[in-house]
Design a protein around this motif. Sequence first.
Motif, PDB file in Angstrom:
ATOM      1  N   UNK A  45       0.822  -1.209   0.000  1.00 44.74           N
ATOM      2  CA  UNK A  45       0.000   0.000   0.000  1.00 44.74           C
ATOM      3  C   UNK A  45       0.859   1.264   0.000  1.00 44.74           C
ATOM      4  N   UNK A  46       0.558   2.131  -0.940  1.00 43.86           N
ATOM      5  CA  UNK A  46       1.279   3.393  -1.079  1.00 43.86           C
ATOM      6  C   UNK A  46       2.470   3.316  -2.017  1.00 43.86           C
ATOM      7  N   UNK A  47       3.044   2.119  -2.175  1.00 48.89           N
ATOM      8  CA  UNK A  47       4.228   1.991  -3.027  1.00 48.89           C
ATOM      9  C   UNK A  47       3.891   1.480  -4.419  1.00 48.89           C
ATOM     10  N   UNK A  48       3.292   0.279  -4.494  1.00 46.14           N
ATOM     11  CA  UNK A  48       2.972  -0.298  -5.785  1.00 46.14           C
ATOM     12  C   UNK A  48       1.997  -1.440  -5.637  1.00 46.14           C
ATOM     13  N   UNK A  81       1.974   2.124 -10.017  1.00 50.93           N
ATOM     14  CA  UNK A  81       2.721   2.880  -9.018  1.00 50.93           C
ATOM     15  C   UNK A  81       1.757   3.499  -8.008  1.00 50.93           C
ATOM     16  N   UNK A  82       2.132   3.484  -6.721  1.00 46.82           N
ATOM     17  CA  UNK A  82       1.308   4.076  -5.675  1.00 46.82           C
ATOM     18  C   UNK A  82       1.601   5.552  -5.475  1.00 46.82           C
ATOM     19  N   UNK A  87       5.212  10.375  -5.073  1.00 41.74           N
ATOM     20  CA  UNK A  87       5.628  11.557  -4.313  1.00 41.74           C
ATOM     21  C   UNK A  87       7.112  11.485  -3.967  1.00 41.74           C
ATOM     22  N   UNK A  88       7.588  10.311  -3.540  1.00 39.83           N
ATOM     23  CA  UNK A  88       8.990  10.171  -3.165  1.00 39.83           C
ATOM     24  C   UNK A  88       9.918  10.294  -4.362  1.00 39.83           C
TER      25      UNK A  88
END
Length: 94
Positions: A45-48, A81-82, A87-88
């Motif tokens: 979650x949030x990454x991919x 992509x999450x 954002x990062x």
Amino acid sequence: MNKLKLIETLKNRCSLSQNEATDVVNLFFFEMANALTNGNRVELRGLWSFHLKEYKSYTGRNPKTGEIVQIDPKKLPFFKCGKELKKRADYRLN
């Protein structure tokens, strides 16, 4: 980063032996591939996320000969992509 670098980082940060770190990384990728093979979605979650995308059969063309060929239906992994990863990575539309 490749698989060997990931193993090395895990070994150093978690005080594991080379074999233990290798086992952890191999287990992660094995279970991820196993889940996809069984038709499940894999998500951090949030990454991919990965899921299987089904493609129907279609008529294609051999680029060398120009011959028309029938392409069989298939399932392929699809990466998404999450938000946090975007954002990062400083994802911008400039």
